[in-house]
Each structure stands twice: as structure tokens, then as C-alpha cells.
Enzyme design. Structure first.
Site, PDB file in Angstrom:
ATOM      1  N   HIS A 239       0.833  -1.203   0.000  1.00  0.00           N
ATOM      2  CA  HIS A 239       0.000   0.000   0.000  1.00  0.00           C
ATOM      3  C   HIS A 239       0.873   1.261   0.000  1.00  0.00           C
ATOM      4  CE1 HIS A 239      -3.696   2.276   1.255  1.00  0.00           C
ATOM      5  NE2 HIS A 239      -2.785   3.085   1.767  1.00  0.00           N
ATOM      6  N   GLU A 240       1.802   1.326   0.939  1.00  0.00           N
ATOM      7  CA  GLU A 240       2.647   2.522   1.039  1.00  0.00           C
ATOM      8  C   GLU A 240       3.537   2.649  -0.201  1.00  0.00           C
ATOM      9  OE1 GLU A 240       1.814   4.616   3.226  1.00  0.00           O
ATOM     10  OE2 GLU A 240       0.595   3.248   4.440  1.00  0.00           O
TER      11      GLU A 240
ATOM     12  N   HIS B  27       1.689   4.587  -2.795  1.00  0.00           N
ATOM     13  CA  HIS B  27       1.803   6.040  -2.551  1.00  0.00           C
ATOM     14  C   HIS B  27       3.175   6.540  -3.010  1.00  0.00           C
ATOM     15  CE1 HIS B  27      -1.899   6.795  -0.374  1.00  0.00           C
ATOM     16  NE2 HIS B  27      -1.646   5.899   0.556  1.00  0.00           N
TER      17      HIS B  27
ATOM     18  N   GLU C  37      -4.838   7.762  -2.793  1.00  0.00           N
ATOM     19  CA  GLU C  37      -5.311   6.504  -2.228  1.00  0.00           C
ATOM     20  C   GLU C  37      -5.628   5.501  -3.345  1.00  0.00           C
ATOM     21  OE1 GLU C  37      -4.892   6.253   0.882  1.00  0.00           O
ATOM     22  OE2 GLU C  37      -5.834   4.319   1.241  1.00  0.00           O
TER      23      GLU C  37
HETATM   24 ZN    ZN Z   1      -3.070   5.217   2.012  1.00  0.00          ZN
END
Ligand code: ZN
Length: 500
Positions: free
Chosen positions: A265-266, A269, A295
Site C-alpha cells: 500500500h505505502e 503512494h 489513495e
Molecule cells: Zn493510504
């Protein structure tokens, strides 16, 4: 020839950017490295940098310069870097000057006190400990919204801060439609035989988990020469420039899901932040288009790629090699189903793909009711529990698992905090569908552990533009349509129909 005033604007904006990113360095250090003894001085130092940045953001000199540059911007191609920079800087400036500096100072001091009280309230599992400060935060939030004009709903200016251009009038029907379509899917899943995820709840060494995460995100394209991955209590991404983007990971020895998927997830980003065009460096365009768009990229790499069957066809043998004792006898099928288990639960950050949005919708609705004044602060814990019962069929046993679980309401405004998560999910599927339509081979590449075509397409269509265009403009440019839930719902239905 370079316009002299554009050069001046860029230098002023870079000063603001540098103060903000210096503050981010201090914040990263506070969360990753700093001994607890440093807390007090660090708070003071960060507050000073924030104040200096805010002074520069609202300086009359900047306003005059932007005013002078309007005719210049009108003569530029509207897609050019300079035209976008002037437009976005003007929008930010006009919003910033409406909020008195004294208000910002008072609100910051209040927020610090509220955060402290929230930590105590969580320990005591009692919302009452922080209720009166929460009430004051609500007043601050209402006031903050009222500084801006031209909005229909009090939440609109707060939403606009993170998801520019989105309003309650747009989001409410979108969420209602999604909820209606999720309901029958969730009922079907709950009625089916439950998936066994015990294979993820064994003992997995920290070194092995870190090694695997690092291998995958390197394949994703995370550039360790321009970034780091460190340990922290809560995973997050921060960036000090396009050339220095950092993520953090948290390891739970008895839960393989946690570190693995939060790292993916990170990394999503971070890929966004590492891929801004270098021409945008040091300006406010070196940012994501919106929180929702940001997101969408973390969720795309975490879920649409990282929780897909094709991805694990390639990576599961490697994971088994790292953890032979735990996984040698667990089949790919069992593992794939385990990481995609759906179960109504109490904690948003641990929720699966199907129920996650319901957690978001609950918070979004409660924020609106609080701002509208139709829900009193004292009734919030009960309203929370009732909403959980209605949306998910579960009820928290205490306030810690309920109304006190997220930091958002105790670390800033009440309003505008949560829509970005569901907007991100919706966007992720619409964008991924467009990528696959352009390059069908992306699916095959994923099964080979190759992500170049996907990453390059995302860079070309989204990442390199930074904040030049809004999320809505980007979706329109990419798909020729406005935001729609169809691709997202189809993705969920196809995937979970097969698993359950
Ligand atoms: Zn996030």
C-alpha cells in the site's frame, strides 16, 4: 524566454515547499528515530516551521505576484506547467488568506491537547474523557468551513481541502449506490462457507517478512536510491523531494497480512511521489492530484495487483522459499483465499476489500450529521454503534473499538477526513480498467512478476502530472468519462463470486 515574474513565483513557492518538507523531515524522525526525550523540543521546532510556511503562504507579496501573473497565465497553453502552477497557486492562496493566522494558532494548540486526551481516552476506553474537547474541535471545524464561501454544505470546504472539487451533493448518492450494490454481495458471502486463513496466523520472522516486502516493491519499481523503508508503529509514506520518498512498515510476527499489504500500500503512494516530472520539483505541483487519487494508487498496488491470483502465481513460490516451515504444505489456492477473506469486523484499517467501504461510509455520514448539528456529541458513541449494527451487523464492545479507533477526529478537523478512502477504491478500478484496455498484456506481465507496462502507463497518464490536474480532470482525460462505480463494483463481484 522565461518570464521574470514566473521565476520569482517559483522561488517564493520553493521557499514554502522547503519549509514544509523540512517539517516533514522532523516529523519522520519523530516517528521513526527520535528518543522520547526529544518530544517537547521537537513539537516546538515543528510548530515554528509550520508558522513560517503559513506566513509565506499568505504573504501579500505572493498575492500581488499572482495577481500580476493572471494575464500571463491566460496567454499560456492551459496544460502547460506554468499555467497550471499559477492557477493552483492562486487557488491555494485565496483559500489560505481567508483563515486568520490567530485561528490557525489556536486550532493547532487545541488539536495538540485533543490528541493527548485521545490517547488517555483510548486507554480508559471512554469517549467521555475527550468528549468536551471533541465538541470544541467540532466548533473549530464549523468555523473553519465558514471562512470559505460559495459552498452548499458545511462539509464541502473541508472535503475540498483534500479532495478538490468534490462535494457532499456528489459523494452522498455515489456512496448510497455503492452501499446498495454491496449489500447483496456481502449477504451472499456471509451465507457461504467461510474461508480458513489460519495459514497467515503462524510465526513469521521479521527478517523474512522485510526481505519479501523489499523484493516485491523493488519489482514494483520503488527506487531505493531515491527512497527508504523503515520500521514505525503505524505505516506511512512521506516525501522530502522527488528524490527522497520514504515509507515505513510495521511487523506483526503472528500475522503475515499486516506488514505485507501495508508495505504494498505505502509503496503505491511512494511510486506516485517518486514519479512526478522532475520539472515540478520544489513547487506545489510536486504533490498528488488529491487524497482520493493518492489513495487510488496505494489501493491499486495493494489490492488490484497485490491481492490478485496472477500476482501470487509468480510470488507465492518465493514466499514459500522464505517461509518453508510455515507455507510449504499450504497450497497457492488456500493462500490466495486466505489473503482475500471477507468478514464484517470492527476495525477499519484491518477490513477486507468488500467491507472496507462500509466503515468509510459510517464515518462520512456521522461527520455530516455532526457538522449539520443533527447529531449531538454526547450521542456519538451510540450513533456509531447503531451504524455498525446497521451497516455491518457487528457492535463494538467498548469505545476503543468504536468511536475512538481512528486518529482523524482527534488530530484535526471533523469533516472531510474519510471520503478519500472510498473515492480511492472507486478510482483504482476505473483507472486499472483503462490501463488493461490500452495494454491487455499487463495481466500476463503481472503473472511473471513484471510491472513495467503498468507503471509506465500510470506514470504517463497520472504520476508525472503531479497536481497539475484535479482527480476529476485526470479521470476524464484517461477514461473519457467522469467517476463511476461500475468498474469497481464489477471488480469486486467477479473476484468474490469466484472465491465464495
Ligand atoms: Zn493510504
Amino acid at each position: 524566454m522565461m518570464n521574470e515574474k514566473v521565476v520569482k513565483l517559483k522561488s517564493l513557492l520553493t521557499e514554502i515547499y522547503d519549509l514544509e518538507r523540512a517539517e516533514a523531515v522532523l516529523s519522520w524522525d519523530q516517528l521513526v528515530m527520535m528518543p522520547s526525550g526529544g518530544a517537547e523540543a521537537r513539537g516546538r521546532q515543528m510548530a515554528l516551521l509550520k508558522k513560517l510556511a503559513h506566513e509565506k503562504q499568505t504573504a501579500p507579496e505572493l498575492g500581488r505576484l499572482l495577481e500580476d501573473l493572471q494575464p500571463v497565465a491566460d496567454n499560456l497553453n492551459s496544460d502547460s506547467d506554468d499555467a497550471c502552477l499559477i492557477k493552483v497557486a492562486m487557488r491555494d492562496y485565496q483559500k489560505a488568506i481567508k483563515v486568520p493566522a490567530s485561528f490557525m494558532g489556536e486550532f493547532a494548540a487545541h488539536t495538540a491537547a485533543t490528541y493527548e486526551a485521545w490517547v488517555k481516552a483510548r486507554e480508559a476506553k471512554n469517549f467521555g474523557v475527550v468528549a468536551s474537547l471533541f465538541g470544541k474541535s467540532l466548533e473549530f471545524s464549523q468555523q473553519l468551513a465558514q471562512f470559505q464561501d460559495g459552498y452548499q454544505h458545511l462539509a464541502d470546504p473541508l472535503i475540498d481541502q483534500l479532495d478538490e472539487g468534490f462535494t457532499v451533493a456528489m459523494i452522498r448518492p455515489l456512496f448510497a449506490e455503492l452501499r446498495n450494490r454491496l449489500k447483496p454481495l456481502l449477504i451472499r458471502i456471509i451465507a457461504a462457507q467461510q474461508v480458513d486463513d489460519s495459514c497467515l496466523k503462524q510465526n513469521f520472522s521479521e527478517a523474512g517478512q522485510l526481505q519479501f516486502g523489499k523484493e516485491v516493491i523493488t519489482k514494483y519499481g520503488f527506487d531505493f536510491n531515491r527512497g527508504r523503508d523503515d520500521l514505525s508503529v503505524h505505516p506511512f509514506t512521506t516525501s522530502f523531494s522527488i528524490g527522497d520518498v520514504r515509507i515505513t512498515t510495521r511487523i506483526q510476527l503472528n500475522n503475515l497480512n499486516d506488514a505485507l499489504f501495508s508495505t504494498l500500500h505505502e509503496a503505491g503512494h511512494a511510486l506516485y511521489e517518486q514519479s512526478f516530472a522532475s520539472d515540478l520539483e520544489g513547487t506545489l505541483l510536486a504533490n498528488g492530484a488529491s487524497m482520493g487519487m493518492h489513495e487510488s494508487q496505494s489501493r491499486l498496488w495493494e489490492n488490484l495487483v497485490g491481492r490478485s491470483r496472477g500476482f501470487w502465481e509468480h510470488f507465492y513460490p518465493r514466499l514459500q522459499e522464505i517461509f518453508p516451515e510455515q507455507l510449504a504444505k499450504v497450497s497457492l489456492e488456500t493462500f490466495y483465499r486466505a489473503i482475500n477473506k471477507v468478514e464484517p469486523s470492527l476495525i477499519r484499517t484491518e477490513a477486507d476489500e468488500v467491507t472496507y467501504n462500509l466503515h468509510v461510509m459510517i464515518r462520512f455520514e456521522l461527520e455530516l450529521q455532526l457538522l449539520e448539528g443533527t447529531l449531538a456529541v454526547k450521542d456519538l458513541p451510540e450513533a456509531w454503534n447503531e451504524a455498525y449494527h446497521n451497516y455491518l451487523g457487528v457492535v463494538p464492545e467498548d469505545h476503543q473499538q468504536g468511536v475512538l479507533q481512528d486518529i482523524h477526529w482527534y488530530g484535526g478537523t471533523i469533516g472531510g477526513n474519510f471520503q478519500c478512502y472510498t473515492l480511492g477504491n472507486i478510482l483504482s478500478a476505473q483507472i486499472f480498467e483503462a490501463a488493461l484496455a490500452t495494454h491487455p498484456k499487463i495481466k500476463t506481465e503481472i503473472t511473471q512478476g513484471e510491472f513495467g507496462t503498468l507503471r509506465n502507463w500510470l506514470t504517463k497518464e497520472i504520476y508525472r502530472h503531479g497536481r497539475k490536474f484535479s482527480a476529476s480532470e485526470l479521470v476524464q482525460r484517461i477514461t473519457g468519462k467522469s467517476l463511476t462505480i461500475e468498474p469497481y463494483f464489477k471488480y469486486l463481484e467477479d473476484k468474490y463470486q469466484e472465491i465464495y
